[in-house]
Enzyme design. Sequence first.
Site, PDB file in Angstrom:
ATOM      1  N   VAL A  71       6.483   9.653   0.596  1.00 32.44           N
ATOM      2  CA  VAL A  71       5.040   9.796   0.822  1.00 32.44           C
ATOM      3  C   VAL A  71       4.659   9.334   2.222  1.00 32.44           C
ATOM      4  CG1 VAL A  71       4.393   9.567  -1.631  1.00 32.44           C
ATOM      5  CG2 VAL A  71       4.563   7.516  -0.183  1.00 32.44           C
ATOM      6  N   GLU A 110       0.854  -1.208   0.000  1.00 34.12           N
ATOM      7  CA  GLU A 110       0.000   0.000   0.000  1.00 34.12           C
ATOM      8  C   GLU A 110       0.884   1.251   0.000  1.00 34.12           C
ATOM      9  OE1 GLU A 110      -2.660  -0.036   3.343  1.00 34.12           O
ATOM     10  OE2 GLU A 110      -3.694   1.793   2.701  1.00 34.12           O
TER      11      GLU A 110
HETATM   12  N1  LIG Z   1     -12.670  14.232   7.231  1.00 40.13           N
HETATM   13  C1  LIG Z   1     -12.691  13.521   6.087  1.00 40.13           C
HETATM   14  N2  LIG Z   1     -12.392  12.202   6.116  1.00 40.13           N
HETATM   15  C2  LIG Z   1     -12.417  11.541   4.941  1.00 40.13           C
HETATM   16  C3  LIG Z   1     -12.721  12.126   3.693  1.00 40.13           C
HETATM   17  N3  LIG Z   1     -12.653  11.157   2.729  1.00 40.13           N
HETATM   18  C4  LIG Z   1     -12.293  10.015   3.358  1.00 40.13           C
HETATM   19  N4  LIG Z   1     -12.166  10.256   4.681  1.00 40.13           N
HETATM   20  C5  LIG Z   1     -11.804   9.333   5.762  1.00 40.13           C
HETATM   21  O1  LIG Z   1     -10.396   9.376   5.887  1.00 40.13           O
HETATM   22  C6  LIG Z   1      -9.931   8.079   6.242  1.00 40.13           C
HETATM   23  C7  LIG Z   1      -8.727   7.823   5.395  1.00 40.13           C
HETATM   24  O2  LIG Z   1      -9.089   7.764   4.013  1.00 40.13           O
HETATM   25  P1  LIG Z   1      -8.759   6.425   3.208  1.00 40.13           P
HETATM   26  O3  LIG Z   1      -7.307   6.124   3.221  1.00 40.13           O
HETATM   27  O4  LIG Z   1      -9.455   6.483   1.897  1.00 40.13           O
HETATM   28  O5  LIG Z   1      -9.495   5.379   4.149  1.00 40.13           O
HETATM   29  P2  LIG Z   1      -9.325   3.836   4.140  1.00 40.13           P
HETATM   30  O6  LIG Z   1      -8.596   3.420   2.910  1.00 40.13           O
HETATM   31  O7  LIG Z   1     -10.633   3.250   4.460  1.00 40.13           O
HETATM   32  O8  LIG Z   1      -8.377   3.612   5.387  1.00 40.13           O
HETATM   33  P3  LIG Z   1      -7.321   2.407   5.494  1.00 40.13           P
HETATM   34  O9  LIG Z   1      -8.079   1.138   5.235  1.00 40.13           O
HETATM   35  O10 LIG Z   1      -6.756   2.534   6.841  1.00 40.13           O
HETATM   36  O11 LIG Z   1      -6.321   2.704   4.408  1.00 40.13           O
HETATM   37  C8  LIG Z   1     -11.070   7.106   5.961  1.00 40.13           C
HETATM   38  O12 LIG Z   1     -11.421   6.472   7.151  1.00 40.13           O
HETATM   39  C9  LIG Z   1     -12.203   7.925   5.407  1.00 40.13           C
HETATM   40  O13 LIG Z   1     -13.445   7.645   6.049  1.00 40.13           O
HETATM   41  C10 LIG Z   1     -13.028  13.518   3.702  1.00 40.13           C
HETATM   42  O14 LIG Z   1     -13.289  14.124   2.676  1.00 40.13           O
HETATM   43  N5  LIG Z   1     -13.016  14.166   4.909  1.00 40.13           N
HETATM   44 CA   LIG Z   2      -6.237   4.181   2.541  1.00 36.56          CA
END
Ligand SMILES: Nc1nc2c(ncn2[C@@H]2O[C@H](COP(=O)(O)OP(=O)(O)OP(=O)(O)O)[C@@H](O)[C@H]2O)c(=O)[nH]1
Ligand SMILES: [Ca+2]
Length: 388
Positions: A121, A96
Site C-alpha cells: 500500500v 499508520e
Molecule cells: N482533492 C481532494 N482532496 C481531499 C479529498 N478528501 C480529502 N482530501 C485531502 O487529501 C489529503 C489527504 O487525505 P487524508 O489522508 O485523509 O488527510 P490527512 O489524514 O489529514 O493527512 P495526514 O495527516 O498527512 O495523513 C487531506 O489533506 C485532505 O484535505 C477529496 O475528496 N479531494
Molecule cells: Ca491520512
Amino acid sequence: MLKTVDRRVKPGLSSYDDDPQEAANSLIPLLEEAEGVIPEELQPTTPIRLGATAGLRILGEEKSEKILKAVRDLFQTNSSLEYKSEWVTVLEGYQEGSYLWVAMNYLLGNLGNKYSDTVGVVDLGGGSVQMAYALSKEAAANAPNISIGNNPYVTKQLLNETNYYLYAYSYLHYGLFAARAEILEAVDGPYSYCVLGGYAGSYKYSGKVYNASASPSGSSYSKCRVEAIKALKINEICTYQDCTFGGVWSGGGGDGQKNLYVASSFYYTAAEVGFIDSETPNALVRPSDFKKAAKIACKSSLEEANVTYPNVTEDNLPYICMDLVYEYTLLVDGFGLKPTQEITLVTKVEYGDSYVNAAWPLGSAIEVVSSQSPQSPALKSFRRLWIQ
Ligand SMILES: Nc1nc2c(ncn2[C@@H]2O[C@H](COP(=O)(O)OP(=O)(O)OP(=O)(O)O)[C@@H](O)[C@H]2O)c(=O)[nH]1
Ligand SMILES: [Ca+2]
C-alpha cells in the site's frame, strides 16, 4: 461483521492549531454519529479511539498535546463509550502505514495468505506519505533495526493465524500539501515553474506562508520535475543496500510489493483531473498516466485550467501541475516504480454487499478487536468506533 463508522469532518484537527477546544468540538458530529449506531447497552464496553496523523506530528509536541488533551476531556465528559486517555494519541508513522496494509488486505481477503499473495500500500496524506508491504522472513531477518526517527522498519504481525513481516515507513513532510511547501521552499529565485501561469498568490501550510508566484512564462513540466526531484532529496546519501529517497531504506522490494494499492490524494487528484472515473472506487492505472496528465496541466494557465478542470477546487487549481508532477516523481523517482507498472488507485473496496473506505482506521480497529478477550461484549457486537 466488523461494523465501522467511517465519516469525515473537514478541516482536520491540525487546522485548529491555536484553538484546542474548537478542535475537540469539531469531533462532536462524529461522536454523535458513532453513538447513533452502537446499541445503548453496548456503549460502555465499546472503545473509542482517536489517532492523529501527520498534521499533528508537523504541528509539534506542545500544540498537538493541547489539542489531544481537549479531545480527551471531550471523550471523558461527553461520551458514553469506553474511554482511556492512552487511546487518544498521535500515531507513529509506521503504525499508520501498517494499519492501512492490514485494512486493505483484510478487505481483499488476503489475510492468511502467504506474504507474496498480499498487496502493498501507498497512502498519500496531507502531511505525510506512507508505504507498507510484506517481506519474506529472510528479507526481514536482514532488515536494519531502526529507521530515522526511531521507528522500526519491520514489525512482526500475527494476522488470521499467519505471521507477517511488515515493512512500513512514513515520510513526514511528503504528504501532498506538505510537499507543496517543500517544493516552494526549495525553489531558488522569485517563482516556481510548478505554479500555473497567472497565479501570483501565496501558499499557507501548517501556520507558515510560502511565496507561490508563477513564472512570467507560466508552468513547465520539465522545469517543475527538476523542482520536485530537488524537494524529494533523491540524491541523499544511502547507507543501506537500497533506498527510496531522503536516505530511507526501501525495504528491498519483493513479491509483497509487486501488487500496489495506492490511496488518498493519488486517487483524489486522478479522479478530479479526470483520468479515472470518480464514480469507480478503484482503478488500474500506471505512473505514466500521471505524467501524461501533468504535461497537459503544466501547459495550462490558471484561467484555462479553470475551464479544463471543473472538478478541481479553487484552492487546489494553481497547484494542479505541481501535484501531478509531484505524484509522478514520488512514484517513479521516489519509490522506484517503472512508469509502465500497473498500480491500483483506491478509495473504497467492495466488502460483502457494501463498499468500505480503504483507510488505516479499519486496520487499527482490527488490531483492537483481535486483542480483546473472546468474552468481551465489544467483540460480540463487533461494533467499533474510530475517529481519525
Ligand atoms: N482533492 C481532494 N482532496 C481531499 C479529498 N478528501 C480529502 N482530501 C485531502 O487529501 C489529503 C489527504 O487525505 P487524508 O489522508 O485523509 O488527510 P490527512 O489524514 O489529514 O493527512 P495526514 O495527516 O498527512 O495523513 C487531506 O489533506 C485532505 O484535505 C477529496 O475528496 N479531494
Ligand atoms: Ca491520512
